[in-house]
Design a protein around this motif. Structure first.
Motif, PDB file in Angstrom:
ATOM      1  N   GLU A 100      -5.544 -34.557  -9.376  1.00 37.00           N
ATOM      2  CA  GLU A 100      -4.212 -33.945 -10.480  1.00 37.00           C
ATOM      3  C   GLU A 100      -5.185 -34.866 -11.404  1.00 37.00           C
ATOM      4  O   GLU A 100      -5.547 -33.435 -12.766  1.00 37.00           O
ATOM      5  N   LEU A 101      -4.891 -35.568 -11.694  1.00 36.62           N
ATOM      6  CA  LEU A 101      -5.619 -36.447 -13.474  1.00 36.62           C
ATOM      7  C   LEU A 101      -6.811 -35.992 -13.493  1.00 36.62           C
ATOM      8  O   LEU A 101      -7.357 -35.751 -14.542  1.00 36.62           O
TER       9      LEU A 101
ATOM     10  N   ALA B  92      -7.693 -35.191 -20.762  1.00 37.11           N
ATOM     11  CA  ALA B  92      -9.466 -35.121 -21.190  1.00 37.11           C
ATOM     12  C   ALA B  92      -9.792 -36.236 -21.638  1.00 37.11           C
ATOM     13  O   ALA B  92      -8.846 -36.679 -23.060  1.00 37.11           O
ATOM     14  N   GLY B  93     -10.881 -37.009 -20.989  1.00 40.97           N
ATOM     15  CA  GLY B  93     -10.812 -38.274 -21.691  1.00 40.97           C
ATOM     16  C   GLY B  93     -10.529 -39.272 -21.647  1.00 40.97           C
ATOM     17  O   GLY B  93     -11.052 -40.277 -21.947  1.00 40.97           O
TER      18      GLY B  93
ATOM     19  N   LEU C  20     -15.466 -30.030  -9.761  1.00 40.30           N
ATOM     20  CA  LEU C  20     -14.437 -29.107 -11.199  1.00 40.30           C
ATOM     21  C   LEU C  20     -15.057 -29.045 -11.820  1.00 40.30           C
ATOM     22  O   LEU C  20     -15.112 -28.151 -12.584  1.00 40.30           O
ATOM     23  N   GLN C  21     -16.210 -29.580 -12.444  1.00 42.08           N
ATOM     24  CA  GLN C  21     -16.994 -28.920 -13.766  1.00 42.08           C
ATOM     25  C   GLN C  21     -15.815 -29.014 -14.521  1.00 42.08           C
ATOM     26  O   GLN C  21     -16.365 -27.603 -15.354  1.00 42.08           O
ATOM     27  N   ASN C  22     -15.675 -29.768 -15.100  1.00 41.76           N
ATOM     28  CA  ASN C  22     -14.520 -30.076 -16.009  1.00 41.76           C
ATOM     29  C   ASN C  22     -14.499 -30.900 -17.165  1.00 41.76           C
ATOM     30  O   ASN C  22     -13.350 -30.678 -18.417  1.00 41.76           O
ATOM     31  N   GLY C  23     -15.469 -31.231 -17.211  1.00 45.37           N
ATOM     32  CA  GLY C  23     -16.081 -32.886 -17.886  1.00 45.37           C
ATOM     33  C   GLY C  23     -14.712 -34.041 -17.285  1.00 45.37           C
ATOM     34  O   GLY C  23     -15.387 -35.092 -17.490  1.00 45.37           O
ATOM     35  N   ALA C  24     -14.121 -33.768 -16.475  1.00 43.57           N
ATOM     36  CA  ALA C  24     -13.392 -35.219 -15.371  1.00 43.57           C
ATOM     37  C   ALA C  24     -14.643 -35.524 -14.931  1.00 43.57           C
ATOM     38  O   ALA C  24     -15.565 -34.917 -14.446  1.00 43.57           O
ATOM     39  N   THR C  25     -14.626 -36.783 -14.694  1.00 48.05           N
ATOM     40  CA  THR C  25     -15.729 -38.265 -13.670  1.00 48.05           C
ATOM     41  C   THR C  25     -14.954 -39.108 -13.349  1.00 48.05           C
ATOM     42  O   THR C  25     -13.682 -39.032 -13.303  1.00 48.05           O
TER      43      THR C  25
ATOM     44  N   ALA D 103      -9.232 -36.550 -16.607  1.00 49.46           N
ATOM     45  CA  ALA D 103      -9.654 -37.692 -16.756  1.00 49.46           C
ATOM     46  C   ALA D 103     -10.364 -37.971 -16.106  1.00 49.46           C
ATOM     47  O   ALA D 103     -11.544 -37.450 -15.366  1.00 49.46           O
ATOM     48  N   LYS D 104     -10.601 -39.182 -16.681  1.00 52.25           N
ATOM     49  CA  LYS D 104     -12.195 -40.604 -16.014  1.00 52.25           C
ATOM     50  C   LYS D 104     -11.544 -41.396 -14.785  1.00 52.25           C
ATOM     51  O   LYS D 104     -11.208 -41.703 -15.618  1.00 52.25           O
TER      52      LYS D 104
END
Ligand SMILES: NC(=O)c1ccc[n+]([C@@H]2O[C@H](COP(=O)([O-])OP(=O)(O)OC[C@H]3O[C@@H](n4cnc5c(N)ncnc54)[C@H](OP(=O)(O)O)[C@@H]3O)[C@@H](O)[C@H]2O)c1
Length: 259
Positions: A28-29, A8-9, A59-64, A34-35
């Motif tokens: 997958e990342l 994450a991040g 995904l709405q999981n904080g990944a960008t 991950a960003k």
């Protein structure tokens, strides 16, 4: 689906990630938080890069993610990719680099031209070298960064008419070992993942007889791999839990290398 936010991040660059193995690694990342900077070079891959950015957003999981078009045969492209990554994610740090972009060449040595040799080495070898050099000033102090190079079973086996491709992947493995030593003191790991045959557009260009032969030689279910078979192995190598593995080549080929 692996959705645990193990990276994450973290800021990641995956080269050649609008399609094939690279696309699955990028996704997958992102599933792990991950960003991700998606890179591509073909005009036809623009829409695929856009679609992947949209899938990651969903995904709405904080990944960008973001994408950049750059030809890794050109020595200036790695700096373009790094600049685009720092700008897209408003960061000064790049935590993860996956050197995945690559091309194959089916050519008997007697017919090989210098230009054809260069076309493979410029991308498969020099591209990975210069891409890695470009991220060096941006690697985090702690915890360490992760660099994964996508090799091939061809690095350690003999395939007639694929001398240049096999040699390029062997070069990548040598680069990996030496760089692991060079960067170990800073806590960064450098590893290779060497897939066996994987269903992708690159494989579509192989003669069907070669694919059938490789299936027979694959202990695991006598089948070719999928991008989903390979991506989680790369993902583990970029996680904190892989910190004691460096300078290695992990075979991801259903056991093809043991026969
Ligand atoms: N498929 C297999 O059986 C297999 C087995 C062992 C190892 N590998 C390795 O796995 C990696 C991915 O292969 P794949 O099967 O996914 O192949 P693929 O479907 O042919 O995809 C190749 C990727 O490399 C990118 N690329 C090619 N030339 C480039 C250049 N000049 N600049 C920037 N990017 C470039 C392509 O970008 P565009 O989309 O823009 O064209 C594409 O994303 C390669 O390194 C390959 O050698 C594959």
């Amino acid at each position: 689906m692996a959705s645990f936010p193990t990276v994450a991040g973290k800021v990641a660059i995956v080269t050649g990630s609008a399609r094939g193995i690279g696309e699955e690694i990028a996704y997958e990342l992102a599933k792990r938080g991950a960003k991700v900077m998606i890179t591509f070079t073909s005009e036809t891959s623009q829409s695929r890069a856009d679609a992947l950015v949209a899938r990651i957003a969903a995904l709405q999981n904080g990944a960008t993610s973001a994408s950049v078009r750059a030809d890794l045969a050109l020595p200036e492209s790695p700096d373009i990719i790094v600049k685009a990554t720092l700008a897209a994610f408003s960061t000064s740090t790049i935590d993860i680099l996956v050197n995945n972009a690559g091309i194959n060449l089916n050519c008997p040595l007697a017919a090989l031209t210098s230009a054809a040799f260069d076309s493979v080495f410029d991308i498969n070898v020099r591209g990975a070298f210069l891409m890695t050099r470009a991220v060096l000033p941006h690697l985090p102090a702690t915890p360490g960064a992760r660099i994964v190079n996508i090799s091939s079973q061809g690095a350690r086996r003999g395939f007639p008419d694929y001398t240049v491709y096999c040699a390029s992947k062997a070069a990548l493995e040598g680069f990996t070992r030496a760089l692991a030593v060079e960067l170990g003191g800073a806590g960064h790991t450098v590893n290779c993942v060497a897939p066996g045959p994987v269903r992708s557009e690159m494989m579509d260009m192989l003669p069907e007889g070669v694919v059938e032969f490789q299936k027979k030689r694959t202990p695991m279910q006598n089948r070719v791999g999928t991008t989903e078979d390979v991506a989680p192995i790369v993902a583990w190598l970029v996680e904190e839990s892989s910190r004691w593995v460096t300078g290695q080549t992990i075979a991801a080929g259903g056991g093809i290398e043991v026969l």
